[in-house]
Motif scaffolding. Structure first.
Motif, PDB file in Angstrom:
ATOM      1  N   VAL B 103       0.842  -1.302  -0.098  1.00  0.00           N
ATOM      2  CA  VAL B 103      -0.041   0.032   0.117  1.00  0.00           C
ATOM      3  C   VAL B 103       1.032   1.152   0.128  1.00  0.00           C
ATOM      4  O   VAL B 103       1.629   1.225   0.866  1.00  0.00           O
ATOM      5  N   ARG B 104       0.461   2.221  -0.913  1.00  0.00           N
ATOM      6  CA  ARG B 104       1.438   3.222  -1.376  1.00  0.00           C
ATOM      7  C   ARG B 104       0.893   4.547  -0.591  1.00  0.00           C
ATOM      8  O   ARG B 104      -0.323   4.711  -0.720  1.00  0.00           O
ATOM      9  N   LEU B 105       1.812   5.231   0.369  1.00  0.00           N
ATOM     10  CA  LEU B 105       1.170   6.316   0.755  1.00  0.00           C
ATOM     11  C   LEU B 105       2.233   7.715   0.112  1.00  0.00           C
ATOM     12  O   LEU B 105       3.242   7.864   0.476  1.00  0.00           O
ATOM     13  N   LYS B 106       1.675   8.399  -0.805  1.00  0.00           N
ATOM     14  CA  LYS B 106       2.735   9.195  -1.509  1.00  0.00           C
ATOM     15  C   LYS B 106       2.236  10.680  -1.027  1.00  0.00           C
ATOM     16  O   LYS B 106       1.292  11.159  -0.808  1.00  0.00           O
ATOM     17  N   SER B 107       3.280  11.526  -0.822  1.00  0.00           N
ATOM     18  CA  SER B 107       3.604  12.675  -0.564  1.00  0.00           C
ATOM     19  C   SER B 107       3.291  13.710  -1.744  1.00  0.00           C
ATOM     20  O   SER B 107       3.523  13.224  -2.832  1.00  0.00           O
ATOM     21  N   ALA B 108       2.943  14.745  -1.469  1.00  0.00           N
ATOM     22  CA  ALA B 108       2.984  16.006  -2.709  1.00  0.00           C
ATOM     23  C   ALA B 108       4.353  16.174  -3.092  1.00  0.00           C
ATOM     24  O   ALA B 108       5.247  15.808  -2.179  1.00  0.00           O
ATOM     25  N   LEU B 109       4.599  16.774  -4.136  1.00  0.00           N
ATOM     26  CA  LEU B 109       5.933  16.886  -4.694  1.00  0.00           C
ATOM     27  C   LEU B 109       6.819  18.031  -3.768  1.00  0.00           C
ATOM     28  O   LEU B 109       6.388  19.023  -3.278  1.00  0.00           O
ATOM     29  N   GLY B 110       7.937  17.645  -2.941  1.00  0.00           N
ATOM     30  CA  GLY B 110       8.650  18.313  -2.195  1.00  0.00           C
ATOM     31  C   GLY B 110       8.438  18.510  -0.660  1.00  0.00           C
ATOM     32  O   GLY B 110       8.760  19.096   0.016  1.00  0.00           O
ATOM     33  N   ASP B 111       7.294  17.431  -0.598  1.00  0.00           N
ATOM     34  CA  ASP B 111       6.626  17.373   0.864  1.00  0.00           C
ATOM     35  C   ASP B 111       7.086  16.151   1.419  1.00  0.00           C
ATOM     36  O   ASP B 111       7.518  15.041   0.886  1.00  0.00           O
ATOM     37  N   ALA B 112       6.485  15.942   2.514  1.00  0.00           N
ATOM     38  CA  ALA B 112       6.677  14.565   3.379  1.00  0.00           C
ATOM     39  C   ALA B 112       5.224  13.947   3.829  1.00  0.00           C
ATOM     40  O   ALA B 112       4.434  15.072   3.773  1.00  0.00           O
ATOM     41  N   VAL B 113       4.727  12.845   3.734  1.00  0.00           N
ATOM     42  CA  VAL B 113       3.555  12.344   4.159  1.00  0.00           C
ATOM     43  C   VAL B 113       3.456  12.682   5.487  1.00  0.00           C
ATOM     44  O   VAL B 113       4.270  12.330   6.415  1.00  0.00           O
ATOM     45  N   PRO B 114       2.293  13.345   5.727  1.00  0.00           N
ATOM     46  CA  PRO B 114       1.941  13.869   7.257  1.00  0.00           C
ATOM     47  C   PRO B 114       1.936  12.410   7.881  1.00  0.00           C
ATOM     48  O   PRO B 114       1.223  11.596   7.573  1.00  0.00           O
ATOM     49  N   LEU B 115       2.296  12.597   9.197  1.00  0.00           N
ATOM     50  CA  LEU B 115       2.290  11.430  10.270  1.00  0.00           C
ATOM     51  C   LEU B 115       0.891  10.984  10.411  1.00  0.00           C
ATOM     52  O   LEU B 115       0.810   9.694  10.549  1.00  0.00           O
ATOM     53  N   GLU B 116       0.113  11.979  10.374  1.00  0.00           N
ATOM     54  CA  GLU B 116      -1.558  11.637  10.663  1.00  0.00           C
ATOM     55  C   GLU B 116      -2.022  10.552   9.569  1.00  0.00           C
ATOM     56  O   GLU B 116      -2.665   9.559   9.996  1.00  0.00           O
ATOM     57  N   ASP B 117      -1.495  10.675   8.276  1.00  0.00           N
ATOM     58  CA  ASP B 117      -1.939   9.933   7.241  1.00  0.00           C
ATOM     59  C   ASP B 117      -1.177   8.553   7.592  1.00  0.00           C
ATOM     60  O   ASP B 117      -1.963   7.538   7.223  1.00  0.00           O
ATOM     61  N   VAL B 118      -0.016   8.549   7.978  1.00  0.00           N
ATOM     62  CA  VAL B 118       0.601   7.349   8.490  1.00  0.00           C
ATOM     63  C   VAL B 118      -0.173   6.489   9.563  1.00  0.00           C
ATOM     64  O   VAL B 118      -0.404   5.112   9.451  1.00  0.00           O
ATOM     65  N   ARG B 119      -0.644   7.404  10.409  1.00  0.00           N
ATOM     66  CA  ARG B 119      -1.133   6.707  11.623  1.00  0.00           C
ATOM     67  C   ARG B 119      -2.623   6.133  11.016  1.00  0.00           C
ATOM     68  O   ARG B 119      -2.862   5.037  11.368  1.00  0.00           O
ATOM     69  N   LYS B 120      -3.385   6.711  10.299  1.00  0.00           N
ATOM     70  CA  LYS B 120      -4.693   6.384   9.659  1.00  0.00           C
ATOM     71  C   LYS B 120      -4.460   5.005   8.982  1.00  0.00           C
ATOM     72  O   LYS B 120      -4.998   4.070   9.114  1.00  0.00           O
ATOM     73  N   ALA B 121      -3.501   5.071   7.903  1.00  0.00           N
ATOM     74  CA  ALA B 121      -2.972   3.860   7.316  1.00  0.00           C
ATOM     75  C   ALA B 121      -2.892   2.890   8.091  1.00  0.00           C
ATOM     76  O   ALA B 121      -3.157   1.557   7.640  1.00  0.00           O
ATOM     77  N   LEU B 122      -2.104   3.128   9.197  1.00  0.00           N
ATOM     78  CA  LEU B 122      -1.515   1.807   9.786  1.00  0.00           C
ATOM     79  C   LEU B 122      -2.659   0.959  10.359  1.00  0.00           C
ATOM     80  O   LEU B 122      -2.794  -0.085  10.592  1.00  0.00           O
ATOM     81  N   LYS B 123      -3.918   1.855  10.978  1.00  0.00           N
ATOM     82  CA  LYS B 123      -4.812   1.194  11.614  1.00  0.00           C
ATOM     83  C   LYS B 123      -5.611   0.187  10.910  1.00  0.00           C
ATOM     84  O   LYS B 123      -6.087   0.351   9.654  1.00  0.00           O
ATOM     85  N   GLY B 124      -5.445  -0.929  11.327  1.00  0.00           N
ATOM     86  CA  GLY B 124      -6.161  -2.192  10.714  1.00  0.00           C
ATOM     87  C   GLY B 124      -5.481  -2.392   9.479  1.00  0.00           C
ATOM     88  O   GLY B 124      -6.380  -3.306   8.571  1.00  0.00           O
ATOM     89  N   GLY B 125      -4.490  -2.137   9.052  1.00  0.00           N
ATOM     90  CA  GLY B 125      -3.867  -2.309   7.678  1.00  0.00           C
ATOM     91  C   GLY B 125      -3.476  -3.546   7.713  1.00  0.00           C
ATOM     92  O   GLY B 125      -3.129  -4.177   6.675  1.00  0.00           O
ATOM     93  N   GLY B 126      -3.014  -4.229   8.917  1.00  0.00           N
ATOM     94  CA  GLY B 126      -2.452  -5.412   8.827  1.00  0.00           C
ATOM     95  C   GLY B 126      -0.933  -5.308   8.297  1.00  0.00           C
ATOM     96  O   GLY B 126      -0.616  -6.596   7.602  1.00  0.00           O
ATOM     97  N   PHE B 127      -0.079  -4.439   8.282  1.00  0.00           N
ATOM     98  CA  PHE B 127       0.986  -4.468   7.796  1.00  0.00           C
ATOM     99  C   PHE B 127       2.090  -5.076   8.637  1.00  0.00           C
ATOM    100  O   PHE B 127       2.100  -4.991   9.914  1.00  0.00           O
TER     101      PHE B 127
END
Lengths: 370, 370
Positions: B103-127
Motif C-alpha cells: 500500500v503506497r502513501l505518496k506525498s505531494a512533490l517536495g513534501d513529506a507524508v503527514p504523520l497523521e496519514d501514516v497513523r490512519k493507514a496503519l490502523k487495521g492495515g495488517g502491515f
C-alpha cells in the motif's frame, strides 16, 4: 604479468599494480556517454571471453550474486544440482533458499559426476533447470560442460546454469556453443581483478524464462539488466572504480590474446601438476585431489595429512596459499595459478613449497621422507 | 576535505585522492586475522555512525541491494510504503518484486507524508513492515523518522525499514533511538567513498523476523551476515579494495568527529539554500523543490523551467551537477553537497551556477531577468 607473485590463493588472486592504479581515477556519473562507452567496450570484450552473442551483464557484487541471479531468474520449481564440491553445493543451497526443490547428484571427491548419471536423473525428473560447476574451486576439478550442455538441451524446457567463477578468463568459455543458458563468473579469479564485480552471460531462453518467474526480486532481476544493457548502462549505481580496472584489464587481455592467456594458464597447471607429482613420488606426502583427466587449469587442490604446518610455513616465507574446504578443510591446500600469474613465478613458489614440505615432514614417514 | 570540488552529483560523490590511493594496496585473503581486524574496526565505527548497538553489516553491492535485504528479510506479506519521490517508489517496487502486497502513501512533490496519514493507514492495515526514506535524493526532502518510528513501534509486530542511502554520514542516524529495524545506506553518498559497498544496521526484531521468512535467498540472507559478523567476516568474498577505502575513511571521519561532519553538511545545505533563494529573488528562475522545514542537509533539488542548458552550461565550465528524476526529470537539477565537499568549494560552484543561470536565461523573462 606478475613475475614473482607471492599470493597464490584461488581468489582473490594477486592483482597487477597497474590495474590497482586505474582505481585512482576520479568518479564519473553512471548515466553519461563516458560510462556508456566504457560499458560498451567492456561488454564487447566480455562477449568474446564468454563465447556469447548476447550482452554479458556486469553486476556490482561478488560471484555468488551472479549464481543467485541465474537461479532466481532461470529456475521455477525443480532443480537438478550437479555437485563436485563446496561451490556446487552452494549452488544447490541457493536454489533451496529461493524456494526451489533440489535433487543433488554428488561426485566422489576429486571426480566429476558421470554423464550417464545425469542422463538417468534427467529422465522423468521434471527439472526446469540444472546447475553445474565448470571449475570446482574446492577440489580443482574442471568438468566437461559441452557434453552436459548437449544432454540438457535435449530435455524439454530445461535450462543449464553454469558457475564459471574460477574458470572464466583462464580457460575457454563457450556459452552459446555449450547451449548454456547462464554462465556466471567473478572478477577476482582468473580475470585477475579485485573482487566486487560479477558477470552473467545469458541466453534468449533465460530471458524468456525470467519473464515467467515471479519473486525475481530487484537487485538481481535479469529483465532490469536487459533493459539497461540495451543503453550500455547498469540498473543501479555500479562500482565505478572496479569498472575502471575491468576496462583496463579487458584491454590488456585483448592485447595478450585469449589464446595465449589460456595457454599460459594451461602451462601453469601443467607445471604445478608435474611438480606435485614429483613431490609425491619422493615421499613428501602430497597428492593431487582431482583425477588425472579432470585437472583444473586455474586451481590445484593438493591433499596432505595436515595443511596447517604447510600453510604456516609458506606464510613465514611470505607466501599465501589457499586452505582446504568442506571435508578437505584440514587435509588439503590449494594453489590458485590464475589471473596474471606466470610459470616463472609459480616455479619459484613451488621451490619454496618443496622446502617447506621437506622441513615440516607431512609425508607418511615422521620426517616426511619415505 | 575537497576544497575546490567540481563533481556535485548526489552520488556517486567526489572522492578524496587519499582515499582512492588506499585501493592500490595488494589483495589479502578474506578469511584472515588481518581482514577480521579491518572488519572489526569498520563495524565498530559504523555502529557509532548508525547509532546502533548491534553490528552494522557491510554488503559488497550498491545501496539498492541493502534495501532489498531489508525487504526480503524484514517483510512477509503486507507492506506500507511511505513515498516522497523516486527512491521511496523504488522501495515499494522492490517489495512487490519480492511478492509482497504494497500500500503506497505518496506525498505531494517536495513534501513529506503527514504523520497523521501514516497513523490512519496503519490502523487495521495488517502491515508487517513499513518502508520509509530518510532522505529522498530525488526531491531533497529529509523526512522526520523519529516520530514515525514511535508510531510504527506502537503497532503489533510491524517493522520499520529505513532507506538512509543519501543521509548516513551527513546527518545523524539513530537506528536504536528511532526504533528502526533496518537502516540501510551506501558508500558513494555522504560517506564520501566510491560506490560498491552497502550497509545495514538491523534490530534484534529484524533478525528474529528473518528466521521466519522463507525465500530470503542467499546473497542477501541476513542470517548469513549475522553468522559471519560474529567472527568479523563476510559471507562471501568482499570487495577488498573498497574495504581499504572504507577503513581509511571511517578513521578520517572519527578524526573529523561525527558532530563536526554533520555541522559541515548543515552549513553546506544552509549556504546552498540561501544562495538558491537569492537567485530566485533576483529572477533567475530557480526555486527549491523541498518545503522549507524539510530541506535535506546532503542534497538540494532545484526546480527550473528546463534543466538542459543549466547542466550543459555547468559541464562546459567543468562542473557536473545531478539531473532531475521522475516527473522532475527535465525540470530540476540536483546539487549533492555531501561527503568531503566543503562550504568554500560549494560557494565557488554556486558562483559559476549563478553565472550560467544568468547567461542561459532560465527565468520567467526571456533573458532570465525580471
Amino acid at each position: 604479468m606478475i613475475e614473482a607473485g607471492k599470493f597464490w590463493v584461488p581468489g582473490p588472486t594477486e592483482v597487477r599494480p597497474e590495474l590497482l592504479d586505474t582505481m585512482r581515477r576520479p568518479m564519473i556519473f553512471h548515466r553519461t556517454p563516458e560510462m556508456e562507452a566504457l560499458m560498451e567496450r567492456v561488454t564487447r570484450r566480455l562477449r568474446a571471453m564468454f563465447g556469447a552473442k548476447r550482452a554479458v551483464h556486469v553486476i556490482s557484487a561478488s560471484g555468488t550474486a551472479a549464481m543467485e541471479m541465474a537461479i532466481r531468474n532461470g529456475s521455477i520449481r525443480n532443480v537438478l544440482s550437479i555437485i563436485h564440491g563446496n561451490f556446487g553445493e552452494r549452488f544447490a543451497k541457493m536454489a533451496e533458499a529461493s524456494g526451489r526443490t533440489v535433487v543433488r547428484l554428488k561426485s566422489a571427491l576429486g571426480d566429476a559426476v558421470p554423464l550417464e548419471d545425469v542422463r538417468k536423473a534427467l529422465k522423468g525428473g521434471g527439472f526446469d533447470a540444472v546447475t553445474a560447476t565448470h571449475n570446482e574451486t574446492a577440489t580443482g576439478v574442471l568438468a566437461p560442460i559441452s557434453a552436459l550442455g548437449k544432454l540438457v538441451s535435449e530435455e524439454d524446457d530445461c535450462l543449464l546454469l553454469v558457475d564459471a567463477v574460477s574458470s572464466a578468463g583462464g580457460t575457454p568459455i563457450a556459452t552459446d556453443a555449450w547451449c548454456a543458458d547462464a554462465v556466471v563468473s567473478a572478477s577476482q579469479k582468473a580475470m585477475g581483478l579485485p573482487p566486487g564485480l560479477a558477470f552473467a552471460a545469458v541466453s534468449d531462453r533465460l530471458v524468456e524464462r525470467a519473464a515467467k518467474v515471479s519473486g525475481r526480486g530487484h537487485y538481481l532481476d535479469l529483465l532490469q539488466f536487459e533493459e539497461f544493457a540495451a543503453k550500455h548502462q547498469s540498473p543501479t549505481t555500479p562500482a565505478v572504480s572496479l569498472l575502471y580496472a575491468l576496462d583496463q584489464q579487458l584491454e590488456d587481455i585483448e592485447t595478450e590474446t585469449l589464446d595465449r592467456r589460456y595457454a599460459r594458464h594451461r602451462a601453469m597447471a601443467d607445471a604445478c601438476v608435474t611438480r606435485i607429482r614429483r613431490m609425491e613420488s619422493v615421499g613428501l606426502g602430497v597428492s593431487l585431489t582431482a583425477k588425472a583427466g579432470l585437472l583444473s587449469p586455474t586451481v590445484s587442490c593438493v591433499s596432505v595429512a595436515n595443511n596447517k604446518p604447510v600453510l604456516e610455513g609458506m606464510l613465514k616465507r611470505g607466501y599465501t596459499l589457499g586452505g582446504g574446504q568442506s571435508e578437505l578443510a584440514k587435509t588439503s591446500f590449494r594453489i590458485g595459478h590464475m589471473g596474471d600469474h606466470t610459470v616463472a613465478g609459480l616455479n619459484a613458489m613451488l621451490d619454496v613449497l618443496e622446502e617447506v614440505l621437506e622441513s615440516v615432514g607431512t609425508g607418511k614417514g615422521e620426517r616426511g621422507r619415505v
